[in-house]
Design a protein around this motif. Structure first.
Motif, PDB file in Angstrom:
ATOM      1  N   UNK A 188       0.441  -0.955   0.366  1.00  0.00           N
ATOM      2  CA  UNK A 188       0.057   0.121  -0.284  1.00  0.00           C
ATOM      3  C   UNK A 188       0.755   1.356   0.021  1.00  0.00           C
ATOM      4  N   UNK A 189       0.234   2.322  -0.182  1.00  0.00           N
ATOM      5  CA  UNK A 189       1.463   3.223  -0.231  1.00  0.00           C
ATOM      6  C   UNK A 189       2.020   3.862   1.082  1.00  0.00           C
ATOM      7  N   UNK A 190       3.080   4.418   1.545  1.00  0.00           N
ATOM      8  CA  UNK A 190       3.454   4.098   2.491  1.00  0.00           C
ATOM      9  C   UNK A 190       2.308   4.946   3.775  1.00  0.00           C
ATOM     10  N   UNK A 191       2.314   5.923   3.290  1.00  0.00           N
ATOM     11  CA  UNK A 191       1.378   6.712   3.729  1.00  0.00           C
ATOM     12  C   UNK A 191       0.406   5.892   4.463  1.00  0.00           C
ATOM     13  N   UNK A 195      -2.807   2.870   9.262  1.00  0.00           N
ATOM     14  CA  UNK A 195      -4.370   3.221   8.887  1.00  0.00           C
ATOM     15  C   UNK A 195      -4.566   1.998   8.737  1.00  0.00           C
ATOM     16  N   UNK A 196      -3.773   0.917   7.498  1.00  0.00           N
ATOM     17  CA  UNK A 196      -4.174  -0.425   7.592  1.00  0.00           C
ATOM     18  C   UNK A 196      -3.981  -1.329   8.690  1.00  0.00           C
ATOM     19  N   UNK A 197      -3.266  -0.499  10.226  1.00  0.00           N
ATOM     20  CA  UNK A 197      -3.553  -1.868  11.282  1.00  0.00           C
ATOM     21  C   UNK A 197      -5.626  -1.923  11.441  1.00  0.00           C
ATOM     22  N   UNK A 198      -6.066  -2.023  11.625  1.00  0.00           N
ATOM     23  CA  UNK A 198      -7.361  -2.016  11.595  1.00  0.00           C
ATOM     24  C   UNK A 198      -7.539  -3.086  11.444  1.00  0.00           C
ATOM     25  N   UNK A 199      -7.334  -3.575   9.611  1.00  0.00           N
ATOM     26  CA  UNK A 199      -7.817  -4.330   8.906  1.00  0.00           C
ATOM     27  C   UNK A 199      -7.224  -5.416   8.922  1.00  0.00           C
ATOM     28  N   UNK A 205       6.184   0.114   9.696  1.00  0.00           N
ATOM     29  CA  UNK A 205       5.794   1.647   8.817  1.00  0.00           C
ATOM     30  C   UNK A 205       7.016   2.562   9.156  1.00  0.00           C
ATOM     31  N   UNK A 206       7.043   3.343   7.956  1.00  0.00           N
ATOM     32  CA  UNK A 206       7.931   4.442   8.483  1.00  0.00           C
ATOM     33  C   UNK A 206       7.641   5.443   9.317  1.00  0.00           C
ATOM     34  N   UNK A 207       9.534   5.722   9.785  1.00  0.00           N
ATOM     35  CA  UNK A 207       8.979   6.375  11.234  1.00  0.00           C
ATOM     36  C   UNK A 207       8.047   7.699  10.584  1.00  0.00           C
TER      37      UNK A 207
END
Length: 282
Positions: A188-191, A195-199, A205-207
């Motif tokens: 997915x896009x780095x940003x 946000x994907x952690x719920x799914x 994740x970058x710092x």
């Protein structure tokens, strides 16, 4: 009453002096101010990052008379493009492999002019408390740009979750030779990784995006180890090659690489970011 030649000359002289003075204040002073102003491209969204740069801007103004302005970007493709077309003077967001890929792909000549920070990549999970608890078949999100994808895969290898081909430098999904837990790697896009952690089961994740999402680095289930190989992941201030000796850029680098900046980094970022200009890696 007819004005004498001497009086007319005096009036013209006063008018010329007035025009010269007004021209200086309108153009000369503006040019001088421009000469002592620099525009820095940074990533938007991180309050900690902005606080660090506000500290740098204060040092630059106080010590060097340099005014620092900012242009903020929302994804990694924008700051180098803006630097190439001279919309900004420098940027600060990338590491060495990212820049090498950019220069190669765009036939560009951007160079590093001063190291800033290093941000360890971390594996986060809302479902598991350690990498050993990550269930078989879990989906793991990683950044989809070539540089960060490779780095994330090496982090997963360091965590013992998969194995990559020997001697591979820029890894992608095809580089995976062993995946004992049958993890599903989702790009997915780095940003969007945080946000994907719920799914998903976990995310690498970058710092900077971890900070933006207020993820607690102490709760990460794995942290990228530091060693000689980590030098490539150091972030830096970048400039166009032809401008790398610009006095404004040299002043900015000096203003960044100070004890005051290091103190501010620790204050606002904790262990998310580490000053890199004097970093000793074993």
């Amino acid at each position: 009453m007819k004005m004498s030649k001497a009086a007319r000359r005096l009036i013209w002289l006063e008018l010329i002096v007035f025009v010269i003075i007004m021209g200086y204040f309108s153009f000369g002073r503006g040019a001088a101010q421009q000469k002592n102003t620099i525009t820095v491209g940074i990533m938007a969204g991180s309050k900690a990052e902005q606080q660090i740069w506000d500290s740098v801007a204060h040092t630059a103004q106080q010590k060097y008379g340099l005014t620092v302005k900012f242009q903020r970007f929302t994804d990694y493709s924008q700051p180098n493009a803006a630097l190439s077309n001279h919309s900004i003077d420098v940027n600060a967001f990338q590491n060495y492999p990212f820049l090498a890929l950019w220069n190669q792909k765009h036939h560009d000549h951007i160079v590093a002019v001063g190291d800033t920070i290093i941000e360890p990549m971390r594996i986060y999970s809302y479902q598991s408390k350690s990498v050993n608890d990550l269930p078989a078949g879990s989906t793991v999100t990683i950044p989809n740009d070539a540089n960060n994808e490779s780095r994330a895969l090496f982090v997963l290898q360091s965590a013992g979750l998969l194995k990559l081909k020997p001697n591979v430098k820029l890894a992608d999904a095809r580089s995976i030779v062993a995946n004992p837990r049958n993890l599903k790697i989702k790009e997915v896009d780095a940003s969007q990784t945080a946000r994907s952690l719920n799914d998903v089961g976990a995310a690498v994740v970058n710092g900077n995006y971890a900070q933006t999402a207020s993820l607690d680095p102490h709760k990460a289930i794995f942290t990228e180890p530091f060693n000689q190989n980590s030098k490539q992941w150091i972030n830096f201030i970048a400039a166009n090659r032809d401008n790398r000796n610009d006095p404004r850029i040299k002043k900015l680098v000096k203003a960044y690489q100070t004890k005051a900046t290091a103190k501010k980094i620790k204050q606002v970022s904790g262990i998310n970011q580490i000053p890199a200009w004097n970093l000793k890696l074993k």
